[in-house]
Design an enzyme around this catalytic site. Structure first.
Site, PDB file in Angstrom:
ATOM      1  N   HIS A 256      14.169  86.987 -41.334  1.00 28.29           N
ATOM      2  CA  HIS A 256      15.693  86.865 -40.996  1.00 28.29           C
ATOM      3  C   HIS A 256      16.692  86.768 -42.011  1.00 28.29           C
ATOM      4  O   HIS A 256      15.574  85.138 -42.594  1.00 28.29           O
ATOM      5  CB  HIS A 256      16.002  86.494 -39.922  1.00 28.29           C
TER       6      HIS A 256
ATOM      7  N   LYS B 292      19.149  84.652 -26.929  1.00 30.13           N
ATOM      8  CA  LYS B 292      18.493  86.272 -26.794  1.00 30.13           C
ATOM      9  C   LYS B 292      17.625  86.273 -25.214  1.00 30.13           C
ATOM     10  O   LYS B 292      16.714  86.521 -25.151  1.00 30.13           O
ATOM     11  CB  LYS B 292      17.811  86.027 -28.024  1.00 30.13           C
TER      12      LYS B 292
ATOM     13  N   GLN C 270      12.593  85.986 -32.343  1.00 31.82           N
ATOM     14  CA  GLN C 270      12.247  87.514 -31.293  1.00 31.82           C
ATOM     15  C   GLN C 270      11.051  87.012 -30.635  1.00 31.82           C
ATOM     16  O   GLN C 270      10.676  88.172 -29.955  1.00 31.82           O
ATOM     17  CB  GLN C 270      11.974  88.462 -32.351  1.00 31.82           C
TER      18      GLN C 270
ATOM     19  N   ASP D  79      10.348  81.021 -37.037  1.00 30.93           N
ATOM     20  CA  ASP D  79      11.042  81.395 -36.811  1.00 30.93           C
ATOM     21  C   ASP D  79      10.590  82.761 -35.349  1.00 30.93           C
ATOM     22  O   ASP D  79      10.097  83.390 -35.336  1.00 30.93           O
ATOM     23  CB  ASP D  79      11.772  81.881 -37.312  1.00 30.93           C
TER      24      ASP D  79
ATOM     25  N   CYS E 175      21.203  91.733 -40.667  1.00 33.82           N
ATOM     26  CA  CYS E 175      20.826  89.898 -41.436  1.00 33.82           C
ATOM     27  C   CYS E 175      19.033  90.402 -41.953  1.00 33.82           C
ATOM     28  O   CYS E 175      18.123  89.352 -41.973  1.00 33.82           O
ATOM     29  CB  CYS E 175      20.463  88.922 -40.689  1.00 33.82           C
TER      30      CYS E 175
HETATM   31  N1  PMP Z   1      15.914  85.142 -36.908  1.00 30.86           N
HETATM   32  C1  PMP Z   1      15.184  86.306 -36.022  1.00 30.86           C
HETATM   33  C2  PMP Z   1      14.682  86.891 -36.187  1.00 30.86           C
HETATM   34  C3  PMP Z   1      16.431  86.830 -35.130  1.00 30.86           C
HETATM   35  O1  PMP Z   1      16.498  87.955 -34.394  1.00 30.86           O
HETATM   36  C4  PMP Z   1      17.478  86.124 -35.278  1.00 30.86           C
HETATM   37  C5  PMP Z   1      18.216  86.739 -34.776  1.00 30.86           C
HETATM   38  N2  PMP Z   1      19.176  88.280 -34.337  1.00 30.86           N
HETATM   39  C6  PMP Z   1      17.470  84.656 -35.553  1.00 30.86           C
HETATM   40  C7  PMP Z   1      16.781  84.433 -36.901  1.00 30.86           C
HETATM   41  C8  PMP Z   1      19.052  83.621 -35.394  1.00 30.86           C
HETATM   42  O2  PMP Z   1      19.580  83.782 -34.527  1.00 30.86           O
HETATM   43  P1  PMP Z   1      20.894  82.863 -34.175  1.00 30.86           P
HETATM   44  O3  PMP Z   1      22.032  83.772 -34.412  1.00 30.86           O
HETATM   45  O4  PMP Z   1      20.805  82.821 -32.834  1.00 30.86           O
HETATM   46  O5  PMP Z   1      20.759  81.438 -34.641  1.00 30.86           O
END
Ligand code: PMP
Length: 430
Positions: free
Chosen positions: A143, A247, A224, A221, A386
């Site tokens: 991401h 999430k 998920q 990270d 993203c």
């Molecule tokens: N890493 C991953 C794998 C994600 O799916 C997301 C959220 N889409 C993020 C990071 C970023 O999370 P946040 O927007 O809550 O900071």
């Protein structure tokens, strides 16, 4: 503290920790989620966008409101009852989070989200510990929030950034990973536990073991994975783990950075201000110990109180049961979607993935597909999610993504497939 954090409805979940308890019933769980009672375009809502953010049970919404109604005050320094209750709610959330992950309380830093947590590690740890020419190893499935901060520190510090490639079916190429470790001796390995596009679950315990043995600090990270799988920091073996409350049934505006005690002790604070200092002179200051060192300013107190309710809810269901439910749903969705003519699924088969399915439909733009589905009350996401480098690698600009959580069932999958069929008839002319 006086906040009344309600446990989830008793009949909705098996008793906590009940071994062999029957799989929970999403139809019953849905009653705990007020938003899932609403309709969209006259249809019951089928919410298939939990990878972006999950819905919230009444217990979490009530805990948020209860904090403001009953205990609202700033934390720490106040010598009055409300301040003590607020502090107990906030520090209680830290203790609850630590227990959830098998960590110690002083290894839990509250942040605004995964993104902020990863930026903290990049600037607070890597920027200060790497030398020009050192390598940071990421993967092609990251991401942007686990990629852009590393690019930023690499540009400023003169570090090299390299990405582990993927196998043709969308898993991490673990042989290439080993080769890159040996060839470049990265000081940081930053990788997703689970891809938000491919659904791939990376074998982090083994990769972290190799990376640490090769001298790298491992940053995971978990945005998920932590909401969907049992994650214990002891067996994960990472130095840092970042994830977001929103999430996993919790509120927005709150994230977690777990850091090994010795790593946090080496880390510089990203933000300066109240609450993170030991002693302040006019021209210099010294820092408080972790985790307070990294929590400058008024923290997300109500959000932390509500997060405790989210963790209680998830833990009563059991993360093993959550993961098993999603595995079953993904297997069903995978089979059904494969039958749709012109539909391409990205990522590995159900045995290597969590509850995220990204796909394209020949002749239909993912945005149009999402719009047709919305008309049917089915909420999915379309775009690059993203992950532009990953999409470039897949050879597509955008994908459609359906993602599952505890309140989804086969009926949601059937409605997804029906909606896709409708879009195909309307838009692909077939
Ligand atoms: N890493 C991953 C794998 C994600 O799916 C997301 C959220 N889409 C993020 C990071 C970023 O999370 P946040 O927007 O809550 O900071």
């Amino acid at each position: 503290m006086a906040t009344s954090v309600q446990p989830p409805a008793g009949d909705a979940v098996p008793p906590a920790g009940a071994k062999g308890a029957p799989a929970f019933d999403p139809a019953v769980l849905r009653r705990d989620f007020p938003i899932l009672q609403r309709t969209v375009h006259g249809r019951p809502l089928a919410y298939l966008d939990s990878a972006a953010t999950s819905q919230k049970p009444a217990a979490v919404i009530d805990a948020l409101a209860a904090f403001y109604r009953e205990s609202n005050a700033n934390v720490h320094r106040g010598i009055h009852t409300l301040a003590e209750e607020a502090t107990a709610a906030y520090e209680g959330a830290r203790a609850r989070t630590a227990a959830f992950l098998g960590a110690c309380e002083d290894e839990i830093v509250f942040t605004r989200g995964t993104t902020e947590a990863l930026n903290m590690v990049a600037w607070g740890w890597a920027f200060h510990h790497l030398q020009p020419g050192d390598t940071i190893l990421v993967t092609l499935m990251e991401h942007h929030s686990n990629l852009v901060p590393w690019q930023q520190v690499a540009a400023r510090g003169g570090f090299q950034l390299r990405a582990v490639p993927l196998t043709p079916d969308g898993r991490l190429d673990t042989e290439a990973f080993t080769r890159l470790l040996e060839a470049h001796r990265p000081r940081v390995v930053a990788l997703a536990h689970m891809s938000n596009v491919l659904g791939t679950i990376n074998p982090v315990p083994e990769l972290a073991r190799q990376a640490r043995a090769a001298g790298a600090v491992v940053v995971v990270d978990g945005a998920q994975s932590v909401p969907h799988l049992p994650v214990d920091v002891g067996s994960l073996g990472a130095d840092f783990l970042a994830f977001s409350a929103h999430k996993m049934l919790g509120p927005t505006g709150l994230g977690v950075l777990y850091g090994r005690r010795e790593r946090l002790a080496e880390m510089e604070p990203l933000l300066g201000g109240g609450g993170m200092i030991r002693r302040v002179e006019v021209d210099r200051s010294t820092w408080a110990d972790p985790p307070q060192r990294f929590e400058a300013g008024t923290p997300p107190i109500a959000e932390a109180a509500a997060f405790t309710a989210a963790l209680d809810y998830l833990q009563r269901l059991g993360l093993e049961a959550v993961a098993a439910h999603e595995r079953e749903l993904v297997r069903y969705a995978w089979e059904r979607l494969q039958q749709v003519p012109g539909l391409v699924l990205y990522g590995p088969g159900p045995e290597h993935r969590g509850g995220v399915l990204s796909f394209t439909l020949e002749g239909v733009h993912p945005h149009d597909l999402a719009q047709v589905l919305d008309g049917e009350g089915v909420a999915i996401r379309a775009g690059h999610h993203c992950t532009q480098p990953l999409h470039r690698h897949l050879g597509v600009v955008a994908t459609a993504r359906a993602s599952f959580y505890i309140y989804n069932d086969r009926d949601d999958v059937d409605r997804l497939v029906d909606g896709i069929e409708k879009a195909r008839r309307l838009l692909a002319g077939s």
